[in-house]
Each structure stands twice: as structure tokens, then as C-alpha cells.
Scaffold this motif. Structure first.
Motif, mmCIF file in Angstrom:
data_model
loop_
_atom_site.group_PDB
_atom_site.id
_atom_site.type_symbol
_atom_site.label_atom_id
_atom_site.label_comp_id
_atom_site.label_asym_id
_atom_site.label_seq_id
_atom_site.Cartn_x
_atom_site.Cartn_y
_atom_site.Cartn_z
ATOM 1 N N ASN A 1 0.758 -1.413 0.033
ATOM 2 C CA ASN A 1 -0.057 -0.007 -0.155
ATOM 3 C C ASN A 1 0.853 1.243 -0.043
ATOM 4 O O ASN A 1 0.402 2.415 -0.495
ATOM 5 C CB ASN A 1 -0.753 -0.024 1.386
ATOM 6 C CG ASN A 1 -1.991 0.996 1.051
ATOM 7 O OD1 ASN A 1 -2.600 1.353 0.407
ATOM 8 N ND2 ASN A 1 -1.912 1.796 2.287
ATOM 9 N N ALA A 2 2.207 1.214 0.286
ATOM 10 C CA ALA A 2 3.028 2.282 0.397
ATOM 11 C C ALA A 2 2.910 3.247 -0.554
ATOM 12 O O ALA A 2 2.766 4.684 -0.481
ATOM 13 C CB ALA A 2 4.449 1.937 0.807
ATOM 14 N N VAL A 3 2.904 2.969 -1.953
ATOM 15 C CA VAL A 3 3.058 3.671 -2.939
ATOM 16 C C VAL A 3 1.566 4.539 -3.362
ATOM 17 O O VAL A 3 1.446 5.703 -3.799
ATOM 18 C CB VAL A 3 3.011 2.821 -4.435
ATOM 19 C CG1 VAL A 3 2.134 1.922 -4.806
ATOM 20 C CG2 VAL A 3 3.749 3.826 -5.395
ATOM 21 N N SER A 4 0.671 4.038 -2.702
ATOM 22 C CA SER A 4 -0.718 4.914 -2.703
ATOM 23 C C SER A 4 -0.530 5.911 -1.572
ATOM 24 O O SER A 4 -1.482 6.773 -1.480
ATOM 25 C CB SER A 4 -1.957 4.199 -2.079
ATOM 26 O OG SER A 4 -1.921 2.860 -3.062
ATOM 27 N N LEU A 5 0.537 6.075 -0.568
ATOM 28 C CA LEU A 5 0.620 6.947 0.296
ATOM 29 C C LEU A 5 1.217 8.280 -0.156
ATOM 30 O O LEU A 5 1.473 9.211 0.850
ATOM 31 C CB LEU A 5 0.784 6.439 1.580
ATOM 32 C CG LEU A 5 -0.022 5.235 2.281
ATOM 33 C CD1 LEU A 5 0.500 4.682 3.519
ATOM 34 C CD2 LEU A 5 -1.468 5.684 2.268
ATOM 35 N N ILE A 6 2.055 8.175 -1.190
ATOM 36 C CA ILE A 6 2.913 9.195 -1.662
ATOM 37 C C ILE A 6 2.249 10.023 -2.666
ATOM 38 O O ILE A 6 1.307 9.663 -3.323
ATOM 39 C CB ILE A 6 4.646 8.800 -1.939
ATOM 40 C CG1 ILE A 6 4.168 7.813 -3.209
ATOM 41 C CG2 ILE A 6 5.206 8.394 -1.131
ATOM 42 C CD1 ILE A 6 5.435 7.421 -4.130
#
Ligand SMILES: [Zn+2]
Ligand SMILES: [Zn+2]
Length: 342
Positions: A246-251
Motif C-alpha cells: 500500500n505504500a505507493v498509494s500514500l505518496i
């Protein structure tokens, strides 16, 4: 020859005492007397039997503060009586990674306390090149220099600079170190962790905002904390595949994700998010001398403190009995340090 005690992990879930000969320092080595040793996730995985590339029996312990006792032939740079911290990575110095200065990801890396016997032992003989003089640092704090250096490496990989917004996902020891070091770099740091206990620790010990990523309002709260948009950089210290995917959705667009937490399986990243944002994905492994030096200077200036990650201490003499109840089954453990009281 004088003997010493070592705590050996004989097989998963079984630690036994062994009496061994105290090592004689070989050429270029120093004999060190262990003062404190941090307990790491690696030690916990080795105890549980799920650490990859790990063989038994083994003496654990790679987060070490010690006193120099004797020097082998040609060993220079430290003196008997000096307090030292261990940089536990033995790199080959010949492979392409080493030749380009990336000894932290050497093709043949051997980590003291993981791939070879470590510091859950009265004494250890190690190359002097792995020792850092830390006479001004307390033994408790010095045992944390290695995990803080892993955090410092992740912050350096992310290229964190002043005033940018950085989200740190996971408030275990490494995430706490990442948050503290990114904040010391002048970034606006937000921490995310599902544990209320750890969020409270972030607020109390680091003075930073900590959000619950499981909250329905997490995205809105995150944007509110970063001036109405998503953070520029996310550093994941969870090792949890759902969080990592999910990390790429948070940048925000043009942002960077650094994975310092390690997941043994595969990751599944939404390519639409990755491409749309022209995201940069980076791994972060171990640390180099530069990271250890940064940690030492941040400790000296008071910007890194032991209390940021340390919340439990144990005695070496009873560790065979206390490891399971106080480490494995302790839900409020963040980082424990072993004291070698003699
Ligand atoms: Zn460690
Ligand atoms: Zn190498």
C-alpha cells in the motif's frame, strides 16, 4: 586457557548455556568483554525458527557494547580499557557492491551474531575494523547504535531534507529511529502504527504525531498533517506485506518509497499508482560506517536518546529463562537490552 559462558541457541525455541574457551585475539583482532547487548527482531526470528539463511547452533547478539581487553598482532585504532560499539557486518571488500562503497549489501556479507557467533557471550574476538570508540556513550545507549544506524541508512536512502513531509510506517525500533533521525534532519515527520501503545510511545518519547493506519479517517488525517496533500516520502519499517503493497498509494506524485522492513515473500504493487506518480522505490539494508558516525553525532548532540526505542532490560545470567516470557511473549516490548553484570 580461561573459560567463559555463552548462551547458545541449539535449535528453535531452545537456548542452552555452554562453557567455551575465551578466544585469543588473532592478528588484526581485539578481544572484547561484552557490557550490553540489544535484542533484535533477528534474534526473535532465530528463536522462533523463521529467520531465513540461518543455521543452528548459533550464539546470537549483534547489537553490542563492550570493553576492549586485549589486542592481537598488528591490531590498531583502539586501546585496552576503551568502550566500543560493534559494527557487526563483515564485508568481503572485493565484490562490486563493496568496491562501490556499498559494503552494507556485500554479496558475501557475514553478520556477527547472525551468520557467525555473536555477543550473547562473555567475550568475543572481532576485527578492530568493526569497532567504534564510544567512551562518552552509556553502555545502554551504545547497544542501540547498530539499530539506529539501520534507521539512519534508510533516512539517507530516502534523501530526506529539511521541511519535506515524511511518513514513517511502523513504530518498532527501526521505525522509531527513522522517525527521530528524519526529524533531526528537519523533516516534518508523521508516524503510522496500528498499536495504540506504540502511538503513545511516539507521542511521549519523540514528540511526533502518530496516526492509526487502520482508521477509516487515516487518509484524511494524513493529508491534514501534510498541509492538505500526501507526503513526499514514505519509509516503511513494518515488513508487513499489506502495508508495503500500500505504500505507493500514500505518496504524492513524484514521491519516493523506501522499504527498510523486510518481507520474505513477494510484494504486489499497483502499477497504475506507481507509474501515474512516477514513484521511486528503494530498498534499504544494514548500514555503513557513515551511518554509524551520523548516529554517534546525533547521540552526542542529544537528538537521539536510548529512551526513544529502549523500554526493557534483562540480565545475561538468567536470559535462558527470561527470553520467552519477557521477550517473545511481551506485547509491550519495543527494545530490550541485556546487561552483563559481573
Ligand atoms: Zn538488529
Ligand atoms: Zn563484498
Amino acid at each position: 586457557m580461561t573459560t567463559m559462558k555463552a548462551l547458545v541457541i541449539a535449535e528453535p525455541r531452545r537456548m542452552v548455556w555452554a562453557t567455551r574457551d575465551r578466544p585469543a585475539p588473532a592478528a588484526g583482532e581485539a578481544l572484547i568483554k561484552i557490557l550490553t547487548a540489544g535484542i533484535c527482531g533477528t534474534d526473535i526470528h532465530a528463536w522462533s525458527g523463521n529467520q531465513p539463511f540461518f543455521s543452528y547452533p548459533r550464539v546470537l547478539g549483534h547489537e553490542i557494547c563492550a570493553e576492549v581487553v586485549a589486542l592481537g598482532r598488528g591490531a590498531e585504532g583502539v586501546e585496552p580499557g576503551q568502550r566500543v560499539a560493534l559494527m557487526p557486518y563483515i564485508a568481503c571488500l572485493h565484490c562490486d557492491a563493496c568496491q562501490s562503497g556499498k559494503t552494507n549489501c556485500c554479496e558475501q556479507i557475514s553478520v556477527i551474531g547472525v551468520h557467525q557467533d555473536g555477543g550473547f557471550s562473555d567475550y568475543l574476538s572481532v576485527p578492530v575494523s568493526t569497532l567504534l570508540a564510544v567512551d562518552e556513550v552509556t553502555p545502554e545507549a551504545a547497544a542501540l547504535i547498530e539499530p539506529f544506524a539501520i534507521s539512519a541508512h534508510a533516512v539517507r536512502r530516502a534523501g530526506v531534507t529539511a521541511d519535506e513531509q515524511v511518513l514513517v510506517v511502523g513504530a518498532g525500533p527501526i521505525g522509531l529511529g527513522v522517525a527521530a533521525i528524519a526529524a533531526a534532519s528537519g523533516a516534518q515527520v508523521i508516524v503510522a502504527d496500528t498499536s495504540a501503545f506504540r502511538r503513545q510511545h511516539v507521542a511521549d518519547q519523540l514528540g511526533l504525531v502518530a496516526l492509526n493506519p487502520a482508521d477509516a479517517a487515516f487518509d484524511a488525517a494524513l493529508r491534514e498533517q501534510s498541509g492538505g496533500r500526501l507526503p513526499l516520502k514514505v519509509i516503511d519499517a513494518t515488513g508487513n506485506p499489506a502495508a508495503m503493497n500500500n505504500a505507493v498509494s500514500l505518496i504524492r506524485h513524484g514521491g519516493t518509497v523506501v522499504y527498510v522492513g523486510l518481507h520474505k515473500g513477494d510484494l504486489v504493487i499497483p502499477d497504475s499508482e506507481f507509474h501515474k506518480k512516477e514513484a521511486t522505490l528503494l530498498g534499504s539494508r544494514n548500514a555503513t560506517r557513515e551511518d554509524f558516525d551520523r548516529v554517534c553525532s546525533l547521540m552526542a548532540s542529544g537528538q537521539l536518546r536510548a529512551s526513544m526505542m529502549l523500554n526493557h532490560s534483562l540480565a545475561f545470567s538468567t536470559l535462558d529463562e527470561t527470553f520467552e516470557p519477557q521477550v517473545i511473549n511481551n506485547r509491550e516490548l519495543i527494545k530490550g537490552v541485556i546487561h552483563f553484570d559481573r
